[in-house]
Design a protein around this motif. Sequence first.
Motif, PDB file in Angstrom:
ATOM      1  N   THR A   1     -11.680 -11.928 -13.755  1.00 57.14           N
ATOM      2  CA  THR A   1     -12.802 -12.598 -13.104  1.00 57.14           C
ATOM      3  C   THR A   1     -13.999 -11.667 -13.005  1.00 57.14           C
ATOM      4  N   ASN A   2     -14.042 -10.684 -13.914  1.00 60.18           N
ATOM      5  CA  ASN A   2     -15.287  -9.936 -14.053  1.00 60.18           C
ATOM      6  C   ASN A   2     -16.301 -10.890 -14.693  1.00 60.18           C
ATOM      7  N   THR A   3     -17.574 -10.522 -14.659  1.00 59.44           N
ATOM      8  CA  THR A   3     -18.644 -11.489 -14.935  1.00 59.44           C
ATOM      9  C   THR A   3     -18.427 -12.350 -16.176  1.00 59.44           C
ATOM     10  N   LEU A   4     -18.211 -11.714 -17.313  1.00 65.25           N
ATOM     11  CA  LEU A   4     -18.206 -12.500 -18.545  1.00 65.25           C
ATOM     12  C   LEU A   4     -17.050 -13.489 -18.581  1.00 65.25           C
ATOM     13  N   CYS A   5     -15.841 -13.023 -18.284  1.00 63.83           N
ATOM     14  CA  CYS A   5     -14.699 -13.947 -18.258  1.00 63.83           C
ATOM     15  C   CYS A   5     -14.876 -14.999 -17.167  1.00 63.83           C
ATOM     16  N   ALA A   6     -15.390 -14.568 -16.003  1.00 62.89           N
ATOM     17  CA  ALA A   6     -15.582 -15.508 -14.890  1.00 62.89           C
ATOM     18  C   ALA A   6     -16.486 -16.653 -15.308  1.00 62.89           C
ATOM     19  N   VAL A   7     -17.606 -16.297 -15.942  1.00 61.65           N
ATOM     20  CA  VAL A   7     -18.581 -17.294 -16.367  1.00 61.65           C
ATOM     21  C   VAL A   7     -17.989 -18.208 -17.449  1.00 61.65           C
ATOM     22  N   MET A   8     -17.232 -17.613 -18.343  1.00 62.74           N
ATOM     23  CA  MET A   8     -16.664 -18.384 -19.455  1.00 62.74           C
ATOM     24  C   MET A   8     -15.484 -19.264 -19.023  1.00 62.74           C
ATOM     25  N   GLY A   9     -15.071 -19.143 -17.776  1.00 63.36           N
ATOM     26  CA  GLY A   9     -13.993 -20.002 -17.292  1.00 63.36           C
ATOM     27  C   GLY A   9     -12.949 -19.309 -16.429  1.00 63.36           C
ATOM     28  N   GLY A  10     -13.055 -17.997 -16.307  1.00 58.85           N
ATOM     29  CA  GLY A  10     -12.059 -17.250 -15.528  1.00 58.85           C
ATOM     30  C   GLY A  10     -12.003 -17.685 -14.073  1.00 58.85           C
ATOM     31  N   ASP A  11     -13.167 -17.973 -13.490  1.00 62.46           N
ATOM     32  CA  ASP A  11     -13.176 -18.427 -12.094  1.00 62.46           C
ATOM     33  C   ASP A  11     -12.426 -19.758 -11.965  1.00 62.46           C
ATOM     34  N   ALA A  12     -12.672 -20.658 -12.914  1.00 66.57           N
ATOM     35  CA  ALA A  12     -12.000 -21.966 -12.871  1.00 66.57           C
ATOM     36  C   ALA A  12     -10.501 -21.798 -13.095  1.00 66.57           C
ATOM     37  N   ILE A  13     -10.126 -20.876 -13.972  1.00 67.64           N
ATOM     38  CA  ILE A  13      -8.706 -20.641 -14.239  1.00 67.64           C
ATOM     39  C   ILE A  13      -8.024 -20.076 -12.992  1.00 67.64           C
ATOM     40  N   PHE A  14      -8.680 -19.101 -12.365  1.00 64.89           N
ATOM     41  CA  PHE A  14      -8.076 -18.515 -11.163  1.00 64.89           C
ATOM     42  C   PHE A  14      -7.908 -19.578 -10.079  1.00 64.89           C
ATOM     43  N   GLU A  15      -8.953 -20.358  -9.882  1.00 70.26           N
ATOM     44  CA  GLU A  15      -8.907 -21.400  -8.849  1.00 70.26           C
ATOM     45  C   GLU A  15      -7.826 -22.441  -9.191  1.00 70.26           C
ATOM     46  N   GLY A  16      -7.733 -22.784 -10.471  1.00 69.67           N
ATOM     47  CA  GLY A  16      -6.714 -23.746 -10.917  1.00 69.67           C
ATOM     48  C   GLY A  16      -5.311 -23.219 -10.648  1.00 69.67           C
ATOM     49  N   LEU A  17      -5.082 -21.943 -10.938  1.00 68.89           N
ATOM     50  CA  LEU A  17      -3.754 -21.362 -10.721  1.00 68.89           C
ATOM     51  C   LEU A  17      -3.453 -21.235  -9.222  1.00 68.89           C
ATOM     52  N   ARG A  18      -4.478 -20.888  -8.472  1.00 68.41           N
ATOM     53  CA  ARG A  18      -4.295 -20.723  -7.033  1.00 68.41           C
ATOM     54  C   ARG A  18      -3.815 -22.047  -6.418  1.00 68.41           C
ATOM     55  N   ARG A  19      -4.457 -23.134  -6.819  1.00 67.94           N
ATOM     56  CA  ARG A  19      -4.052 -24.455  -6.306  1.00 67.94           C
ATOM     57  C   ARG A  19      -2.691 -24.859  -6.858  1.00 67.94           C
ATOM     58  N   HIS A  20      -2.511 -24.625  -8.151  1.00 69.47           N
ATOM     59  CA  HIS A  20      -1.277 -25.055  -8.817  1.00 69.47           C
ATOM     60  C   HIS A  20      -0.061 -24.341  -8.227  1.00 69.47           C
ATOM     61  N   LEU A  21      -0.224 -23.053  -7.945  1.00 66.63           N
ATOM     62  CA  LEU A  21       0.901 -22.272  -7.432  1.00 66.63           C
ATOM     63  C   LEU A  21       0.959 -22.286  -5.903  1.00 66.63           C
ATOM     64  N   GLY A  22      -0.148 -22.655  -5.287  1.00 62.17           N
ATOM     65  CA  GLY A  22      -0.198 -22.689  -3.827  1.00 62.17           C
ATOM     66  C   GLY A  22      -0.159 -21.311  -3.190  1.00 62.17           C
ATOM     67  N   ILE A  23      -0.691 -20.322  -3.890  1.00 64.84           N
ATOM     68  CA  ILE A  23      -0.718 -18.958  -3.342  1.00 64.84           C
ATOM     69  C   ILE A  23      -2.103 -18.351  -3.540  1.00 64.84           C
ATOM     70  N   GLY A  24      -2.401 -17.313  -2.779  1.00 65.14           N
ATOM     71  CA  GLY A  24      -3.698 -16.649  -2.876  1.00 65.14           C
ATOM     72  C   GLY A  24      -3.624 -15.381  -3.691  1.00 65.14           C
ATOM     73  N   ASN A  25      -4.766 -14.719  -3.773  1.00 64.99           N
ATOM     74  CA  ASN A  25      -4.847 -13.463  -4.536  1.00 64.99           C
ATOM     75  C   ASN A  25      -3.855 -12.429  -3.991  1.00 64.99           C
ATOM     76  N   GLY A  26      -3.035 -11.875  -4.871  1.00 64.36           N
ATOM     77  CA  GLY A  26      -2.083 -10.847  -4.457  1.00 64.36           C
ATOM     78  C   GLY A  26      -0.766 -11.398  -3.941  1.00 64.36           C
ATOM     79  N   ASP A  27      -0.678 -12.714  -3.821  1.00 63.23           N
ATOM     80  CA  ASP A  27       0.552 -13.309  -3.285  1.00 63.23           C
ATOM     81  C   ASP A  27       1.552 -13.620  -4.398  1.00 63.23           C
ATOM     82  N   THR A  28       2.801 -13.826  -3.955  1.00 63.33           N
ATOM     83  CA  THR A  28       3.885 -14.096  -4.889  1.00 63.33           C
ATOM     84  C   THR A  28       4.504 -15.450  -4.574  1.00 63.33           C
ATOM     85  N   THR A  29       4.866 -16.189  -5.613  1.00 66.00           N
ATOM     86  CA  THR A  29       5.503 -17.493  -5.390  1.00 66.00           C
ATOM     87  C   THR A  29       6.856 -17.286  -4.702  1.00 66.00           C
ATOM     88  N   PRO A  30       7.294 -18.271  -3.907  1.00 69.03           N
ATOM     89  CA  PRO A  30       8.545 -18.110  -3.142  1.00 69.03           C
ATOM     90  C   PRO A  30       9.759 -17.822  -4.024  1.00 69.03           C
TER      91      PRO A  30
END
Lengths: 453, 254
Positions: B100-129
Motif C-alpha cells: 500500500t505504498n503510493t503506486l500500488c495503493a493508487v493502482m488498487g492496493g488500497d482496494a485490495i487491502f480493504e477487500g481482504l480486511r472485510r473478507h477475512l474480518g481482521i485488521g492490519n497485523g491480525d491473524t485469522t482464528p
Amino acid sequence: MTMAPAMGETSPEKLLAPVLSAFWDEPRSWTLETYLRHDGYQGARKALAMAPDDVIGYVKDSGLRGRGGAGFPTGMKWQFIPQGDGKPHYLVVNADESEPGACKDIPLLFAAPHTLIEGIVIACHAIRSNRAFIYLRGEVVPVLRRLHEAVREAYAAGYLGTNVLGSGLDLELTVHAGAGAYICGEETALLDSLEGRRGQPRLRPPFPAVAGLYACPTVVNNVESIASVPAILAKGKEWFRSMGTDKCPGFTLYSLSGHVANPGQYEGPMGITLRQLLDMSGGMRPGHRLKFWTPGGSSSPMFTAEHLDVPLDFDSVGAAGSLLGTKSLQCFDETTCVVRAVTRWTEFYAHESCGKCTPCREGTYWLVQLLRDIEAGKGRKSDLDKLADISDNINGKSFCALGDGAAAPILSSLQHFRAEYEQHITGRGCPFDPSKSTLWADGPQNSHLEVNA
Amino acid sequence: MTHDVQLGMPSLPAPDYPAEVRERLAADAKEVIERYPDSRSALLPLLHLVQAEEGHVTRTGLRFCAETLGLTTAEVTAVATFYTMYRREPGGEYQVGVCTNTLCAVMGGDAIFEGLRRHLGIGNGDTTPDGKITLEHVECNAACDFAPVVMVNWEFFDNQTVESAKALVDDLRAGRGADPTRGAPLCTFRETSRILAGFPDPRPGAVEASGGAGPASLAGLRLAKGEHPPRVGPPRRAPAQGDGPAPHHEEGEG
C-alpha cells in the motif's frame, strides 16, 4: 563521439540497448550454463589478467557512474581504497532495493544473478579484497533462492573460492538477507546492519572507503553498478562510452511503472527521455494523460508533463531540478490525487525514519499529521506554509538523505500542484475518486500485462 | 499493533529451549556464524533462524541469540525490534502482505487491502482464528512494474485484483496452496524464515519454479527485438500458456 539518443527518434530497436537484460528471455536465464553461453565470465577472465590498478583505471575511464542513485563514478570509489594498509578490504553489494518506484535490481537478480557475481569477482580483484557480501533485502525470497543457487554454482565452477580461475585471487562471497528496513539502503546504515546492529546511518567522515565494515576499507556499490562492469571489461570502455552522454555514458535500466500501457524494464542509453520511452512503449493507458512522475523514485522531486523531454541522465535531471536516482519512472495520470500520493509517501518516510536524527524523526511525524488532515478536508490554508516550513527544517539537516527524500515530494508537489492542495482545504475534502485510478478502472481490456510469468 | 509494555517488576529470565532443540539450533548457528569474519554479523540471520523455530521471535529465541553471540538480551532485543520482518507475537502460517505504498495503493492496493480486511474480518497485523492468515500492509517491494502486488510469505503475486486476492486467501485457508507468479510454491512462514537465515530451500524444483523473468521485466527487451506490444494488453481472462501455473485471473471489481 558519444551519442545521446536523438530527439524525435521513436524506433525501439534504435533507442534501446539491452545489455544486462539481453538474455533474460532465455528459459533458464539464471543458470551458469545459460550465462556462459552469453559470454559469461569473459570480463572476469580479462580483468584477472590485468593488474588491479589497471582494472580500476579502466573502469574509471569507462565513465561508469553508480546506478544506486547518487551517480558517483564507480572507478573513483574503488580508487579511494587505501592500498598496502595491511587491513582486510571488503566489497559490499547493496541489494536492499527499497526506494518506492525502484524495481530494477530485483528483476536483474531474479533473471541473471551471475552477472552480479562476475562483477563482484572483477571488483574484488581491483580493490584487493578477498571477502564480499551481497546485502539483499529480506522480503524477496524468490531472489534469495536464486542467489543461493548462483553462488553455489560459482563456487563449484571455480569462479569463487580459492585461486579463482587460476589467478591467485581467493574470494569468499556471502549472501546476507536483511530483515525489513528501508534505511538499510543507505550505505552506512547498511554496514551497521551487516555488523548485526540497528540500521542507523553513521556520521561521515570517515567514509566507508577508509573505515567501513568492521572499520576496514570498504566499497559499497549498487547491484546494477557492479553488474555493469563485466560488459565494460568484455566489450571495452570505448563501446561503453559510445552510448549515453559525455558525462554520463553507458546503458542503464529504466523502470517504467504506474498508469502506462506497458510498464516494465527498458534498458537503453543514458539520456533517453520519458517521452521517447512512452512513445515506443504504447504511452499512458488509453484515454488518459500524464499528470506527474518521478524520475528517480519517491525521493526525487516530482516532474510533470512539462518535463517529458528532459534527458534522463544524472546531469540533465539535476539541472531540471530533480534527481535521476534509481531511474524509477513512476507515472501517474489525471485520475490520481497528488495529495493522496504525497501523504502516502510521507507516511512511508515516517515509518522508515530510523529515529537517529531529530529533524527527520519528529518532522516526518508532524508532516503526516498535517497531510492526513489536508487530505481529509480538515486542513487550513496556513498548513501549506507549515508543510513547506517543516520540510525545509528536515531537508539537509539530518545525517543521511532519508529526510531529504521525505521533503522532496512535498516541496515539489507544492510547487506544481499548490492549487490542488488548496482545493482540498476550501472544498473540505478530496475531489478525486480513487476507484478511477485502479488497474481495473477502465475494464479488464486495459489491464496491462498477463499475470503469468 | 500493540506490544507488551510492562511496568513494575521486570519479568523473570526467559526459559531455555528444550535440550534437543537447543542442540539442533546450536549446530545451525555455528554454520551461520562461520560465514562472517565477526560473529555479531550473524545476528540478523540468527533472528530469522529462531523465528523459523517458533513462528515469531520469542524471549527464548532472543536469549538463545544473546548467549550464542555473547551479547546481552537488551542488545539483541534492540536489534530485533528495529526490523519489521521479525514478528513479536505469534502469526499465521501465511503472511499476506498487500503493498500500500503510493503506486500500488493508487493502482488498487488500497482496494485490495480493504477487500481482504472485510473478507477475512481482521485488521492490519491480525491473524485469522484458524491460524492460517496474517494480514499486513507492506511497503514498496521492488515490483512496481507488476502493481498492484501482494506478497505471501515474501513470494510475489503480481498484478492482483480484489477478486484474485480474495481467491488467493480462500485457497490458502482451504489448504489448496497457491503458486506465486514469481517464486516457488508456497511453504510456511517458518520454512521461509529458515531460507532467510541463509539455509537454501531444500525442495527440488524450488529454484526453477515460475520460470524466468516476469513479463514486465521483458517489456523493453521484447521491444528492442522488434516485437511491438499492442497498445492495450491482453485480457486477464486469457492466461498465457506458460511453464508455471497462473492461479488467479479473475477480474477486479469495477
